[in-house]
Design a protein around this motif. Sequence first.
Motif, PDB file in Angstrom:
ATOM      1  N   ARG A 134      60.431  45.291  83.087  1.00 10.49           N
ATOM      2  CA  ARG A 134      58.740  45.719  84.045  1.00 10.49           C
ATOM      3  C   ARG A 134      58.494  44.647  85.706  1.00 10.49           C
ATOM      4  N   ARG A 135      59.691  44.276  85.512  1.00 15.57           N
ATOM      5  CA  ARG A 135      59.813  43.415  87.053  1.00 15.57           C
ATOM      6  C   ARG A 135      59.226  44.143  87.723  1.00 15.57           C
ATOM      7  N   SER A 136      58.914  45.147  88.455  1.00 17.40           N
ATOM      8  CA  SER A 136      58.116  45.433  89.917  1.00 17.40           C
ATOM      9  C   SER A 136      56.819  45.847  89.565  1.00 17.40           C
ATOM     10  N   LEU A 137      56.720  45.572  90.381  1.00 16.96           N
ATOM     11  CA  LEU A 137      54.488  46.556  90.312  1.00 16.96           C
ATOM     12  C   LEU A 137      54.845  48.204  90.119  1.00 16.96           C
ATOM     13  N   LEU A 138      56.457  48.892  90.647  1.00 13.46           N
ATOM     14  CA  LEU A 138      56.590  50.212  90.798  1.00 13.46           C
ATOM     15  C   LEU A 138      56.968  50.707  89.335  1.00 13.46           C
ATOM     16  N   LYS A 139      57.454  49.568  89.001  1.00 14.90           N
ATOM     17  CA  LYS A 139      57.719  49.977  87.757  1.00 14.90           C
ATOM     18  C   LYS A 139      57.166  49.873  86.986  1.00 14.90           C
ATOM     19  N   ARG A 140      56.763  48.983  86.785  1.00 15.89           N
ATOM     20  CA  ARG A 140      54.720  48.966  85.545  1.00 15.89           C
ATOM     21  C   ARG A 140      54.429  50.073  86.229  1.00 15.89           C
ATOM     22  N   LEU A 141      54.133  50.989  86.859  1.00 14.44           N
ATOM     23  CA  LEU A 141      53.453  52.530  87.309  1.00 14.44           C
ATOM     24  C   LEU A 141      53.568  53.387  87.465  1.00 14.44           C
ATOM     25  N   TYR A 142      55.312  53.573  87.704  1.00 16.34           N
ATOM     26  CA  TYR A 142      55.877  54.489  86.597  1.00 16.34           C
ATOM     27  C   TYR A 142      56.291  54.929  85.385  1.00 16.34           C
ATOM     28  N   ARG A 143      56.047  53.070  85.003  1.00 22.13           N
ATOM     29  CA  ARG A 143      56.212  53.866  83.625  1.00 22.13           C
ATOM     30  C   ARG A 143      54.853  53.871  82.509  1.00 22.13           C
ATOM     31  N   ALA A 144      53.913  53.806  83.212  1.00 18.90           N
ATOM     32  CA  ALA A 144      52.686  53.943  82.168  1.00 18.90           C
ATOM     33  C   ALA A 144      52.315  55.293  81.581  1.00 18.90           C
ATOM     34  N   PRO A 145      52.179  56.392  82.469  1.00 17.87           N
ATOM     35  CA  PRO A 145      51.957  57.749  82.123  1.00 17.87           C
ATOM     36  C   PRO A 145      53.313  57.720  81.094  1.00 17.87           C
ATOM     37  N   ILE A 146      54.875  57.346  81.587  1.00 17.77           N
ATOM     38  CA  ILE A 146      55.813  57.566  80.304  1.00 17.77           C
ATOM     39  C   ILE A 146      55.145  56.652  79.173  1.00 17.77           C
ATOM     40  N   ASP A 147      54.439  55.484  78.835  1.00 13.67           N
ATOM     41  CA  ASP A 147      53.907  55.168  78.172  1.00 13.67           C
ATOM     42  C   ASP A 147      53.313  55.867  77.233  1.00 13.67           C
ATOM     43  N   ARG A 148      52.390  56.144  77.441  1.00 12.82           N
ATOM     44  CA  ARG A 148      51.121  56.780  77.445  1.00 12.82           C
ATOM     45  C   ARG A 148      51.837  58.037  76.290  1.00 12.82           C
ATOM     46  N   LEU A 149      52.563  59.114  77.275  1.00 14.42           N
ATOM     47  CA  LEU A 149      52.432  60.143  76.385  1.00 14.42           C
ATOM     48  C   LEU A 149      53.679  59.872  75.450  1.00 14.42           C
ATOM     49  N   GLU A 150      53.950  58.596  75.038  1.00  9.62           N
ATOM     50  CA  GLU A 150      55.333  58.477  73.785  1.00  9.62           C
ATOM     51  C   GLU A 150      54.044  58.161  72.755  1.00  9.62           C
ATOM     52  N   GLU A 151      53.472  57.633  73.243  1.00 11.69           N
ATOM     53  CA  GLU A 151      52.163  57.092  72.084  1.00 11.69           C
ATOM     54  C   GLU A 151      51.676  58.383  71.799  1.00 11.69           C
ATOM     55  N   LEU A 152      51.233  59.193  72.325  1.00 11.00           N
ATOM     56  CA  LEU A 152      50.452  60.829  72.448  1.00 11.00           C
ATOM     57  C   LEU A 152      51.545  61.169  71.747  1.00 11.00           C
ATOM     58  N   THR A 153      52.364  61.765  72.105  1.00  8.19           N
ATOM     59  CA  THR A 153      53.363  62.563  71.759  1.00  8.19           C
ATOM     60  C   THR A 153      53.966  61.946  70.070  1.00  8.19           C
ATOM     61  N   THR A 154      54.858  61.077  70.086  1.00  8.46           N
ATOM     62  CA  THR A 154      54.918  60.040  68.887  1.00  8.46           C
ATOM     63  C   THR A 154      53.482  60.320  67.645  1.00  8.46           C
ATOM     64  N   GLY A 155      51.952  61.144  67.901  1.00  8.17           N
ATOM     65  CA  GLY A 155      51.194  60.410  66.843  1.00  8.17           C
ATOM     66  C   GLY A 155      51.103  62.616  66.676  1.00  8.17           C
ATOM     67  N   MET A 156      51.703  63.334  67.360  1.00  5.52           N
ATOM     68  CA  MET A 156      51.834  65.134  66.934  1.00  5.52           C
ATOM     69  C   MET A 156      52.818  64.525  65.833  1.00  5.52           C
ATOM     70  N   ALA A 157      53.391  64.022  65.748  1.00  2.00           N
ATOM     71  CA  ALA A 157      54.240  64.248  64.443  1.00  2.00           C
ATOM     72  C   ALA A 157      54.028  64.872  63.047  1.00  2.00           C
ATOM     73  N   ASP A 158      54.303  64.919  62.215  1.00  2.00           N
ATOM     74  CA  ASP A 158      54.039  65.693  60.852  1.00  2.00           C
ATOM     75  C   ASP A 158      54.194  64.622  59.836  1.00  2.00           C
ATOM     76  N   ARG A 159      55.415  63.767  60.075  1.00  2.00           N
ATOM     77  CA  ARG A 159      55.236  62.947  59.339  1.00  2.00           C
ATOM     78  C   ARG A 159      56.645  61.818  60.713  1.00  2.00           C
ATOM     79  N   ILE A 160      56.272  60.457  60.076  1.00  2.00           N
ATOM     80  CA  ILE A 160      56.995  59.693  60.856  1.00  2.00           C
ATOM     81  C   ILE A 160      57.458  58.147  60.310  1.00  2.00           C
ATOM     82  N   VAL A 161      58.775  58.522  60.390  1.00  2.00           N
ATOM     83  CA  VAL A 161      59.775  56.952  59.524  1.00  2.00           C
ATOM     84  C   VAL A 161      60.057  56.425  60.738  1.00  2.00           C
ATOM     85  N   VAL A 162      60.369  54.928  60.308  1.00  2.00           N
ATOM     86  CA  VAL A 162      60.972  54.061  61.116  1.00  2.00           C
ATOM     87  C   VAL A 162      62.102  53.501  60.252  1.00  2.00           C
TER      88      VAL A 162
END
Length: 403
Positions: A134-162
């Motif tokens: 995330r070296r640039s401001l543009l990259k951070r702005l681009y990733r912000a909604p994608i990062d939020r989507l990752e958290e939101l959609t991961t939480g929709m799984a019925d079971r999470i394993v690591v």
Amino acid sequence: MVRVVFLHPDLGIGGAERLVVDAAVALTSRGCSVQIWTAHYDPQHCFSETLSPDLPVVCAGDWLPTSVFGYFHALCAYLRMIYVAFYLVFLSGEEFDVVFCDQVSACIPVLRLSRHRKKVLFYCHFPDQLLTQRRSLLKRLYRAPIDRLEELTTGMADRIVVNSKFTASVFKQTFPNLAEIHTDVLYPSLNFASFDVEVEEDLTGLVPEGRRVIFLSINRYERKKNLPLALQALAALKDSISSRQWDQVHLVMAGGYDERVAENLHHYGELRLLAASLGLVEHATFLRSFSDRQKVALLQSSTCVLYTPSNEHFGIVPVEAMYTRCPVIAVNSGGPLESVAHEETGFLCDPTPESFSEAMGRFLTDPGLKQRMGQAGRDRVIDRFSLQAFTDQLHRHILSLTD
């Protein structure tokens, strides 16, 4: 019969793909009906098990771009996986009970829209947002909604394993809104049968005759894998031993390589230039996109594996090496802390050339070290990372989702 569909973005030959294939084979052995759905599959660049008719692979959406003028890789990966899920649910007519999804969670909301909503098991190799710069401001702005989507959609799984306790702790730190969700650790495993075969692969041309101390690096040609450390450690070793000892040493850099991935091409060139600048050309061989048989032959022939990534979420290579009685020198962070036993099955070192070269030198001064550590490593893998244990645990997860 439980019907399981695996959704994976790109079925190549990396560690994540190895786990998916092993998981599919494991469930097939327990009588499950299994399919793998992916956005990209190349029969010329795949694990051999996927060529069997018993493990059907369905490719959908490969016509979608993987980037836009070399940018937006994450967004394209998300769109490709969403398309695969959409095709599976609404266009294919396939019937299934459970979906095993990994790497990209953005497809989970589509899976929840299926008729008689099916259960989803999400396997987290490592949070995607931690794998990008995330070296640039543009990259951070681009990733912000994608990062939020990752958290939101991961939480929709019925079971999470690591894949490790390390990943479990990082998961909770990265996704604070999911901190209360229980995550089970499911260590990757090995199909021992694929490593027990007698391999007569000809390594002529890879290792010059007379080089009895062979160090092996296996990893994708990606900068995050810190592959220069292996070359720098070899150079440091050269400066610390006699010319007679040096004449016996060789390094094989075997890496996953895909012509479609610009970083693979560029980093391969960078490593070749680094080897030349360090005076290692005659003592280092670079191998791209090796076969399963070549990998087994290299592991069986090598003195030690050098595993250079820092904070690797698990890393299957150390487990493969130890099973073939090949000790491991790895960075003392991340998954190797759980797989490698320091000074028993290998060495856990600081990520510096000096620390790695010191451990490498031990195999030159103690000829019996490889045999002792090699047998201890094999015993450890059989005890902790067997396919039987992996199969039992995964099958229980799948059955619990169908109750």
